[in-house]
Write a protein that holds these residues in place. Structure first.
Motif, PDB file in Angstrom:
ATOM      1  N   GLU A   1     -45.632 -72.573   4.133  1.00 13.66           N
ATOM      2  CA  GLU A   1     -45.309 -72.757   2.723  1.00 13.66           C
ATOM      3  C   GLU A   1     -46.548 -72.598   1.845  1.00 13.66           C
ATOM      4  O   GLU A   1     -46.448 -72.189   0.690  1.00 13.66           O
ATOM      5  CB  GLU A   1     -44.711 -74.154   2.565  1.00 13.66           C
ATOM      6  N   ARG A   2     -47.710 -72.909   2.393  1.00 15.61           N
ATOM      7  CA  ARG A   2     -48.960 -72.848   1.635  1.00 15.61           C
ATOM      8  C   ARG A   2     -49.642 -71.480   1.723  1.00 15.61           C
ATOM      9  O   ARG A   2     -50.587 -71.223   0.970  1.00 15.61           O
ATOM     10  CB  ARG A   2     -49.926 -73.914   2.166  1.00 15.61           C
TER      11      ARG A   2
ATOM     12  N   ARG B   1     -46.104 -81.946   4.750  1.00 16.58           N
ATOM     13  CA  ARG B   1     -46.965 -81.355   3.718  1.00 16.58           C
ATOM     14  C   ARG B   1     -48.345 -82.003   3.720  1.00 16.58           C
ATOM     15  O   ARG B   1     -49.350 -81.339   3.436  1.00 16.58           O
ATOM     16  CB  ARG B   1     -46.289 -81.457   2.347  1.00 16.58           C
TER      17      ARG B   1
ATOM     18  N   VAL C   1     -38.810 -71.112   3.840  1.00 16.32           N
ATOM     19  CA  VAL C   1     -39.677 -71.846   2.901  1.00 16.32           C
ATOM     20  C   VAL C   1     -40.109 -70.942   1.749  1.00 16.32           C
ATOM     21  O   VAL C   1     -40.994 -71.285   0.966  1.00 16.32           O
ATOM     22  CB  VAL C   1     -40.906 -72.472   3.593  1.00 16.32           C
ATOM     23  N   ASP C   2     -39.498 -69.763   1.649  1.00 15.12           N
ATOM     24  CA  ASP C   2     -39.693 -68.829   0.538  1.00 15.12           C
ATOM     25  C   ASP C   2     -41.115 -68.276   0.466  1.00 15.12           C
ATOM     26  O   ASP C   2     -41.639 -68.006  -0.609  1.00 15.12           O
ATOM     27  CB  ASP C   2     -39.321 -69.496  -0.797  1.00 15.12           C
ATOM     28  N   THR C   3     -41.716 -68.091   1.633  1.00 15.76           N
ATOM     29  CA  THR C   3     -43.006 -67.405   1.708  1.00 15.76           C
ATOM     30  C   THR C   3     -42.755 -65.923   1.973  1.00 15.76           C
ATOM     31  O   THR C   3     -41.952 -65.589   2.853  1.00 15.76           O
ATOM     32  CB  THR C   3     -43.867 -68.001   2.836  1.00 15.76           C
TER      33      THR C   3
END
Length: 296
Positions: free
Chosen positions: A228-229, A140, A247-249
């Motif tokens: 993720e971002r 991260r 990563v739930d994107t």
């Protein structure tokens, strides 16, 4: 403390599709340390799993040549449970009180459902979780450094490559889609490995948006942290689409000859488009743009 052995699959996407089983095993016995057998590259995906034990490498390219050394290591322990999603051979050779493999269940449908069927004696109708990618703090930190270079926060992540030419949507169509979506975006992020650089450079040279090309410049987990971002992932049928789901994107994966019913990314924010004639070049740009706007 219990001791489990979990034998996962080789490719990045395939390995991620086994993570719902790994999550269930932890829920089944939260005291268990779960050793993992995987391929050297894809096993990075499990590095930060908080309930893993040791990671052992099974090298697909070496076939049986590396098996004796691996088996020697594994037989130094006795496991309470072995779950083998690759074959049932290794599970039969290690020392274990209970063994489950892909021959245990009668799985049909999506790959995740078939994997879950392998542990059906334990699940008792449990809901199948989403896939998961465990990203570490240093990954991260890397993503933060990348994202500080980008304007705004509406970032589209594109995965322009795949491991087979027939699975690759033409680079010029990614350019057209990004151009059409331009007013709703602040920047593009291009992800992939070294072999994807040709497509990525083509895109980066022709889009009007700020763009960072990270193909071949990240580890798997750094790529996951970057995704993720981002606001949305758009790409071909490859490991990156599965990583975005994990990563739930929000993601849109483009399918050509592969079967999305069996291999689509598994997660509530994952969507896909399939070429009706299995030719990925025939997925229209306007349909992709419409799908992106629907999801984003």
């Amino acid at each position: 403390m219990s001791s489990f052995l979990f034998i996962t699959l080789s490719n990045i996407g395939d390995a991620l599709l086994t993570t719902p089983v790994l999550q269930f095993l932890h829920r089944y016995d939260e005291t268990a340390a779960i050793d993992i057998v995987g391929d050297r590259r894809s096993s990075e995906l499990f590095l930060h799993c908080p309930y893993r034990g040791e990671i052992y490498h099974k090298q697909k390219q070496r076939f049986l040549r590396g098996a004796p050394a691996l088996l020697f290591e594994l037989r130094r322990k006795r496991y309470d449970l072995v779950v083998d999603l690759r074959t049932d051979i290794l599970a039969r050779l290690v020392r274990a009180d209970k063994r489950l493999s892909k021959t245990t269940g009668n799985g049909q449908g999506h790959a995740v459902e078939r994997h879950f069927a392998a542990i059906s004696p334990l699940t008792e109708g449990e809901e199948i979780p989403s896939t998961t990618l465990w990203v570490g703090p240093e990954d991260r930190d890397y993503a933060d450094g990348v994202c500080r270079q980008l304007p705004g926060d509406r970032w589209l992540c594109i995965g322009p490559g795949a491991n087979w030419e027939k699975k690759i949507w033409p680079a010029e169509k990614f350019v057209l889609a990004a151009t059409e979506l331009g007013d709703g975006l602040d920047a593009l992020v291009l992800l992939g490995n070294d072999s994807d650089n040709r497509q990525a450079e083509y895109i980066a040279a022709r889009v009007q948006l700020p763009c960072v090309n990270l193909c071949g410049r990240t580890t798997l987990l750094q790529a996951g942290a970057v995704m993720e971002r981002t606001s949305l992932f758009l790409g071909n049928d490859s490991g990156l689409g599965h990583m975005a789901a994990a990563v739930d994107t929000p993601s849109i994966t483009l399918f050509g000859p592969s079967n999305p019913g069996r291999y689509h990314p598994w997660g509530p924010r994952a969507a896909w488009l399939a070429a009706p004639d299995s030719n990925i070049e025939n997925i229209p740009v306007n349909i992709v743009v419409e799908k992106v706007r629907e999801r984003y």
